[in-house]
Design a protein around this motif. Structure first.
Motif, PDB file in Angstrom:
ATOM      1  N   ALA A  94      35.687 101.327  -6.326  1.00  0.00           N
ATOM      2  CA  ALA A  94      36.018 100.210  -7.221  1.00  0.00           C
ATOM      3  C   ALA A  94      37.083  99.318  -6.583  1.00  0.00           C
ATOM      4  O   ALA A  94      36.969  98.087  -6.613  1.00  0.00           O
ATOM      5  CB  ALA A  94      36.491 100.734  -8.574  1.00  0.00           C
ATOM      6  N   ARG A  95      38.094  99.916  -5.980  1.00  0.00           N
ATOM      7  CA  ARG A  95      39.142  99.130  -5.305  1.00  0.00           C
ATOM      8  C   ARG A  95      38.551  98.272  -4.189  1.00  0.00           C
ATOM      9  O   ARG A  95      38.876  97.092  -4.034  1.00  0.00           O
ATOM     10  CB  ARG A  95      40.211 100.066  -4.724  1.00  0.00           C
ATOM     11  CG  ARG A  95      41.151 100.637  -5.722  1.00  0.00           C
ATOM     12  CD  ARG A  95      42.150 101.611  -5.061  1.00  0.00           C
ATOM     13  NE  ARG A  95      43.131 102.059  -6.018  1.00  0.00           N
ATOM     14  CZ  ARG A  95      42.949 103.008  -6.912  1.00  0.00           C
ATOM     15  NH1 ARG A  95      41.791 103.657  -6.969  1.00  0.00           N
ATOM     16  NH2 ARG A  95      43.901 103.343  -7.757  1.00  0.00           N
ATOM     17  N   LEU A  96      37.662  98.882  -3.396  1.00  0.00           N
ATOM     18  CA  LEU A  96      37.067  98.163  -2.267  1.00  0.00           C
ATOM     19  C   LEU A  96      36.173  97.018  -2.746  1.00  0.00           C
ATOM     20  O   LEU A  96      36.203  95.926  -2.162  1.00  0.00           O
ATOM     21  CB  LEU A  96      36.258  99.127  -1.390  1.00  0.00           C
ATOM     22  CG  LEU A  96      37.089 100.131  -0.591  1.00  0.00           C
ATOM     23  CD1 LEU A  96      36.181 101.152   0.084  1.00  0.00           C
ATOM     24  CD2 LEU A  96      37.970  99.418   0.437  1.00  0.00           C
ATOM     25  N   LEU A  97      35.382  97.256  -3.770  1.00  0.00           N
ATOM     26  CA  LEU A  97      34.491  96.201  -4.247  1.00  0.00           C
ATOM     27  C   LEU A  97      35.281  95.033  -4.832  1.00  0.00           C
ATOM     28  O   LEU A  97      34.936  93.867  -4.593  1.00  0.00           O
ATOM     29  CB  LEU A  97      33.495  96.757  -5.258  1.00  0.00           C
ATOM     30  CG  LEU A  97      32.441  97.700  -4.659  1.00  0.00           C
ATOM     31  CD1 LEU A  97      31.532  98.247  -5.752  1.00  0.00           C
ATOM     32  CD2 LEU A  97      31.630  97.018  -3.568  1.00  0.00           C
ATOM     33  N   ILE A  98      36.336  95.322  -5.566  1.00  0.00           N
ATOM     34  CA  ILE A  98      37.176  94.236  -6.084  1.00  0.00           C
ATOM     35  C   ILE A  98      37.813  93.469  -4.937  1.00  0.00           C
ATOM     36  O   ILE A  98      37.817  92.239  -4.915  1.00  0.00           O
ATOM     37  CB  ILE A  98      38.241  94.775  -7.058  1.00  0.00           C
ATOM     38  CG1 ILE A  98      37.556  95.151  -8.370  1.00  0.00           C
ATOM     39  CG2 ILE A  98      39.343  93.752  -7.302  1.00  0.00           C
ATOM     40  CD1 ILE A  98      38.459  95.826  -9.360  1.00  0.00           C
ATOM     41  N   SER A  99      38.327  94.184  -3.951  1.00  0.00           N
ATOM     42  CA  SER A  99      38.912  93.538  -2.784  1.00  0.00           C
ATOM     43  C   SER A  99      37.882  92.681  -2.050  1.00  0.00           C
ATOM     44  O   SER A  99      38.217  91.660  -1.449  1.00  0.00           O
ATOM     45  CB  SER A  99      39.494  94.602  -1.848  1.00  0.00           C
ATOM     46  OG  SER A  99      40.065  94.019  -0.716  1.00  0.00           O
ATOM     47  N   GLY A 100      36.609  93.084  -2.130  1.00  0.00           N
ATOM     48  CA  GLY A 100      35.530  92.345  -1.495  1.00  0.00           C
ATOM     49  C   GLY A 100      34.956  91.222  -2.346  1.00  0.00           C
ATOM     50  O   GLY A 100      34.002  90.559  -1.943  1.00  0.00           O
ATOM     51  N   GLY A 101      35.504  91.010  -3.559  1.00  0.00           N
ATOM     52  CA  GLY A 101      35.103  89.886  -4.382  1.00  0.00           C
ATOM     53  C   GLY A 101      34.182  90.201  -5.542  1.00  0.00           C
ATOM     54  O   GLY A 101      33.708  89.292  -6.229  1.00  0.00           O
ATOM     55  N   ASP A 102      33.914  91.465  -5.804  1.00  0.00           N
ATOM     56  CA  ASP A 102      33.026  91.845  -6.896  1.00  0.00           C
ATOM     57  C   ASP A 102      33.813  92.146  -8.170  1.00  0.00           C
ATOM     58  O   ASP A 102      35.035  92.260  -8.148  1.00  0.00           O
ATOM     59  CB  ASP A 102      32.196  93.070  -6.484  1.00  0.00           C
ATOM     60  CG  ASP A 102      31.325  92.766  -5.280  1.00  0.00           C
ATOM     61  OD1 ASP A 102      30.416  91.937  -5.412  1.00  0.00           O
ATOM     62  OD2 ASP A 102      31.571  93.342  -4.196  1.00  0.00           O
ATOM     63  N   HIS A 103      33.092  92.259  -9.269  1.00  0.00           N
ATOM     64  CA  HIS A 103      33.673  92.645 -10.560  1.00  0.00           C
ATOM     65  C   HIS A 103      33.144  94.022 -10.910  1.00  0.00           C
ATOM     66  O   HIS A 103      31.953  94.292 -10.734  1.00  0.00           O
ATOM     67  CB  HIS A 103      33.283  91.640 -11.647  1.00  0.00           C
ATOM     68  CG  HIS A 103      33.894  91.941 -12.972  1.00  0.00           C
ATOM     69  ND1 HIS A 103      35.072  91.370 -13.392  1.00  0.00           N
ATOM     70  CD2 HIS A 103      33.527  92.787 -13.962  1.00  0.00           C
ATOM     71  CE1 HIS A 103      35.384  91.837 -14.591  1.00  0.00           C
ATOM     72  NE2 HIS A 103      34.461  92.704 -14.957  1.00  0.00           N
ATOM     73  N   VAL A 104      33.999  94.919 -11.397  1.00  0.00           N
ATOM     74  CA  VAL A 104      33.568  96.272 -11.744  1.00  0.00           C
ATOM     75  C   VAL A 104      33.765  96.528 -13.239  1.00  0.00           C
ATOM     76  O   VAL A 104      34.704  96.032 -13.851  1.00  0.00           O
ATOM     77  CB  VAL A 104      34.294  97.353 -10.907  1.00  0.00           C
ATOM     78  CG1 VAL A 104      34.000  97.169  -9.419  1.00  0.00           C
ATOM     79  CG2 VAL A 104      35.786  97.353 -11.150  1.00  0.00           C
ATOM     80  N   ILE A 105      32.816  97.282 -13.789  1.00  0.00           N
ATOM     81  CA  ILE A 105      32.869  97.703 -15.189  1.00  0.00           C
ATOM     82  C   ILE A 105      32.962  99.222 -15.164  1.00  0.00           C
ATOM     83  O   ILE A 105      32.037  99.893 -14.697  1.00  0.00           O
ATOM     84  CB  ILE A 105      31.624  97.246 -15.960  1.00  0.00           C
ATOM     85  CG1 ILE A 105      31.438  95.732 -15.821  1.00  0.00           C
ATOM     86  CG2 ILE A 105      31.730  97.654 -17.429  1.00  0.00           C
ATOM     87  CD1 ILE A 105      30.085  95.250 -16.285  1.00  0.00           C
ATOM     88  N   LEU A 106      34.083  99.746 -15.625  1.00  0.00           N
ATOM     89  CA  LEU A 106      34.408 101.154 -15.450  1.00  0.00           C
ATOM     90  C   LEU A 106      34.149 101.964 -16.709  1.00  0.00           C
ATOM     91  O   LEU A 106      34.553 101.571 -17.802  1.00  0.00           O
ATOM     92  CB  LEU A 106      35.878 101.292 -15.049  1.00  0.00           C
ATOM     93  CG  LEU A 106      36.319 100.459 -13.841  1.00  0.00           C
ATOM     94  CD1 LEU A 106      37.828 100.512 -13.682  1.00  0.00           C
ATOM     95  CD2 LEU A 106      35.614 100.932 -12.579  1.00  0.00           C
ATOM     96  N   SER A 107      33.504 103.126 -16.525  1.00  0.00           N
ATOM     97  CA  SER A 107      33.285 104.041 -17.640  1.00  0.00           C
ATOM     98  C   SER A 107      33.340 105.468 -17.115  1.00  0.00           C
ATOM     99  O   SER A 107      33.170 105.711 -15.926  1.00  0.00           O
ATOM    100  CB  SER A 107      31.925 103.786 -18.309  1.00  0.00           C
ATOM    101  OG  SER A 107      30.868 104.209 -17.468  1.00  0.00           O
TER     102      SER A 107
END
Length: 192
Positions: free
Chosen positions: A16-29
């Motif tokens: 999740a950290r890497l994807l956000i750093s790469g410009g994506d949005h994450v939905i966590l559950s």
């Protein structure tokens, strides 16, 4: 891209950290919503915590499953209908924790881990990737790739070429060089 997560522990949190750093949005559950809420608060505005996996599954078509290997059976039972047709990124390895020790789990039927998980989950579009290293190494290698351009390889396997084509940009966003390993029957687990 909007990417959902079931599981926000070591691997899920690092990815999740890497994807956000790469410009994506994450939905966590996760099974326990306190973990996703704490991680979302730490990660900032590109992370959203939801109360349940059902809520996350209603909001995205790409889902990372980052749980212990044996938990897939429960996920299939509880969320099988909601997972149907989704692109599922399988980060798991046939390992479990018993008495504080990580131990291997035998894979039945002569299948690879990814084939078995695909069989368990049913009608999903499975891509096996991000399960080839420890969470600390995943985060360090991905951040190095994002910051310096010195990317390490990240293998992926899928029997669904369109699903794989959707996941390849996420591998790049996470700071890795994607390498096509073929179908699920050719997939490898960490340490193989």
């Amino acid at each position: 891209m909007r990417v959902g997560f079931i599981g926000t522990g070591r691997i899920g949190g690092a990815l999740a950290r890497l994807l956000i750093s790469g410009g994506d949005h994450v939905i966590l559950s996760a099974a326990h919503p306190d973990g996703p809420a704490a991680l979302a608060a730490e990660l900032g505005p590109h992370a959203t915590a939801v109360a349940s996996p059902e809520e996350m599954l209603a909001a995205t078509n790409v889902v990372v499953i980052a749980v212990w290997w044996e938990a897939f059976e429960t996920l299939a039972r509880d969320y099988g209908d909601a997972l149907r047709g989704k692109i599922v990124i399988d980060t798991s390895n046939p390992l479990t924790e018993r008495d504080g020790q990580v131990v291997p789990v035998p894979i039945p039927d002569g299948l690879t881990s990814a084939e078995y998980q695909h069989k368990r989950l049913g009608n999903v579009r499975l891509v096996r990737t991000f399960g080839d290293r420890l969470a600390t190494d995943l985060l360090a290698d991905g951040l190095r790739g994002q910051r310096t351009g010195e990317t390490s390889e990240m293998w992926y396997w899928s029997d669904d070429r369109e699903a794989a084509a959707t996941v390849v940009p996420l591998i790049r966003d996470a700071g890795f060089h994607p390498v096509d390993g073929g179908g699920l029957a050719q997939s490898k687990n960490a340490g193989e």
